[in-house]
Scaffold this active site. Sequence first.
Site, mmCIF file in Angstrom:
data_model
loop_
_atom_site.group_PDB
_atom_site.id
_atom_site.type_symbol
_atom_site.label_atom_id
_atom_site.label_comp_id
_atom_site.label_asym_id
_atom_site.label_seq_id
_atom_site.Cartn_x
_atom_site.Cartn_y
_atom_site.Cartn_z
ATOM 1 N N LYS A 33 0.976 -1.228 0.054
ATOM 2 C CA LYS A 33 -0.080 0.299 -0.015
ATOM 3 C C LYS A 33 0.858 1.152 -0.001
ATOM 4 O O LYS A 33 2.179 1.003 0.569
ATOM 5 C CB LYS A 33 -0.641 0.059 1.404
ATOM 6 C CG LYS A 33 -1.999 -1.166 1.594
ATOM 7 C CD LYS A 33 -3.411 -1.063 1.722
ATOM 8 C CE LYS A 33 -3.737 -1.804 1.884
ATOM 9 N NZ LYS A 33 -3.689 -2.030 3.284
ATOM 10 N N HIS B 209 1.537 6.693 3.070
ATOM 11 C CA HIS B 209 1.025 8.050 3.296
ATOM 12 C C HIS B 209 0.915 9.329 3.995
ATOM 13 O O HIS B 209 2.145 9.118 4.703
ATOM 14 C CB HIS B 209 -0.450 7.723 2.594
ATOM 15 C CG HIS B 209 -1.047 6.993 3.999
ATOM 16 N ND1 HIS B 209 -0.523 7.714 5.468
ATOM 17 C CD2 HIS B 209 -1.380 5.666 4.670
ATOM 18 C CE1 HIS B 209 -0.958 7.187 6.109
ATOM 19 N NE2 HIS B 209 -1.933 6.138 5.918
ATOM 20 N N HIS C 231 1.707 8.462 7.437
ATOM 21 C CA HIS C 231 2.727 7.164 7.741
ATOM 22 C C HIS C 231 3.830 8.527 7.374
ATOM 23 O O HIS C 231 5.010 8.176 8.696
ATOM 24 C CB HIS C 231 3.171 6.218 6.171
ATOM 25 C CG HIS C 231 2.057 5.594 6.926
ATOM 26 N ND1 HIS C 231 1.482 4.882 5.590
ATOM 27 C CD2 HIS C 231 2.353 4.688 7.587
ATOM 28 C CE1 HIS C 231 0.591 3.943 6.148
ATOM 29 N NE2 HIS C 231 1.029 3.805 7.783
HETATM 30 N N1 ARG Z 1 0.510 -0.711 9.849
HETATM 31 C C1 ARG Z 1 -0.474 0.510 10.919
HETATM 32 C C2 ARG Z 1 -0.846 1.732 9.710
HETATM 33 O O1 ARG Z 1 -0.362 1.522 9.106
HETATM 34 C C3 ARG Z 1 0.277 0.962 12.041
HETATM 35 C C4 ARG Z 1 1.281 -0.075 12.737
HETATM 36 C C5 ARG Z 1 1.141 0.520 14.561
HETATM 37 N N2 ARG Z 1 1.863 -0.349 15.258
HETATM 38 C C6 ARG Z 1 1.165 -1.009 16.100
HETATM 39 N N3 ARG Z 1 2.211 -1.718 17.016
HETATM 40 N N4 ARG Z 1 0.275 -1.613 15.640
HETATM 41 O O2 ARG Z 1 -1.823 2.140 10.079
#
Ligand code: ARG
Length: 569
Positions: A124, A127, A130
């Site tokens: 993905k 964005h 992020h």
């Molecule tokens: N990959 C997730 C997202 O893009 C964020 C991960 C956050 N970290 C965690 N330990 N849950 O929304």
Amino acid sequence: MDYKKIVAERIKQLVELDIETIENLIEIPPKPEMGEFAFPCFQLAKTMKKAPNAIANDLKEKIETEGFEKIECFGPYVNFFLDKGAFIKATIEKILKDGENYGSSKMGEGKNMIVEYSSPNIAKPFHVGHLFTTVIGSSLYKILSFEGYNCTGVNHLGDWGTQFGKLIYAYKNWVDEETLEKEPIKELLRIYVKFHEEAETCPALNDEAKMYFKRLEDGRAEEVQLWTKFRDLSLVEFKKLYETLNVKFDSYAGESFYCDKMEDVIADIEAKGLLVESNGAKVVMLDEYNIPPCIIKKSDGATIYATRDLAAATYRKKTYDFHKNIYVVGKDQALHFKQVFTTLKLMGNEWADDCVHVPFGTVRFADKKLSTRKGDVIFLDELLSEAVAKTLEIINVKNPELENKEEVAKKVGIGAIIFTYLKNHRERDIVFNWEEMLSFDGETGPYVQYTYARAKSILRKVEENSNGIISDVELDYNKLNSKEEFELVKQLEGFQNSIMYAIDKLEPSMVTRYVIEVAKSFNKFYNQHNIANLEDESNKKAKIKMVEATCQVIKNALNLIGIEVVDRM
Ligand code: ARG
């Protein structure tokens, strides 16, 4: 030197309050004419059974004045005036002696910190949200390391979950290999979006996807190979971005890393009698805490995001024995982390209290065109290139003769974006506005970098004018006796203090705000004083040292927020 501490210690010798209370009571007077520190005596009035004004007067008479120009009373306050010459000398000498380490300490020694940031999802696009976690987390990592903490930067990649079943189906049916090679994330996104469109009219596709995910979980060769391909292709793109942003990680243990570590955690939850059945799913009830249950296994037996987070936290504690385990993740996931942390605590893990969610706000674009160009997705590489291109345009107008313009534009353009993210309290929403964030005045990255370059140019000019002749006149810090100079040096002295606030609140913006103030103070000085043409060598030499110290502090501070300085722009 911590002058506030010195003031507190002097007072402590005379009153019945502990040092911390005194430090908390000490104020910064509203006007420079009232000195640098003020201690209010109201609180002492009760215990000493005396009027605050009288107490202030008494204290003033008895306090040891060494190191201060004078100590005076303003009504119920005892005000301290620094010995400016000595203060300026001590501060500048310390900065120049410590150099790149000015502002650092050993306060975190022996403490392990996990800082988790960025954590994009495989296949993905990366964005703007992020980017927000990436710059905050990377800055916290730098700040904590600077103060001696032993940090581990973790990128908790979103590389597992049912979406990979969809992606495998989509890949098998619709991929264009050529585009995939060239622009992997765009192509993976295209087929992923197509899957959802097609599944609208043909819900059976969802069963296909489930089947593929099951095969992936079972470790079937073909599916694992495809999954690996998606992950590798995505990582190549993410890593390019990290390199541009100068962001580093010590671990890329994402969600998939915990596949084989979940069963132990689930068994533990069950052994503690916490696992209950609800509509076919297995959950931990959190009613007591007024939050919805934490789902551990879905009705089809699949584990989910939360299960992997429980396993991840447990693994991190075992592997790193963390002092704090920090998650830089958007505030929309606040409930998720509450559920995970509460479950960990219910399982009897005292260290659940050391897990901290560091949330941040949302990002919007003032320029609508940008945010809608490709659906709702803004591709970050495009955003960064645009920042660099626009900066180059500005440089071409302002300083067309500049050497290595491209390199400068890169540092300044990217710095401008990072600065925009870290300028305000992280929970405040951000509206991106090109004109505003690239402006050379105002509270922007380019403004601070320009200030640095300007300070460097003063130093170059002095050097050129002197024709290599160094006078043997001694420098005299007492000549730095203007209001602007004292204000600037006071700012420089406050660097570490701003870092302490940043750590306390896990808020890099404290450092950003700080460096803006330094730049403002420097520019006030710059507008009032000319160094290059100064006749008095002892004064000139002192001013040069002050400018050098200013450069050092700006450089150190920008470094902590992930921005590089440029000598010319
Ligand atoms: N990959 C997730 C997202 O893009 C964020 C991960 C956050 N970290 C965690 N330990 N849950 O929304």
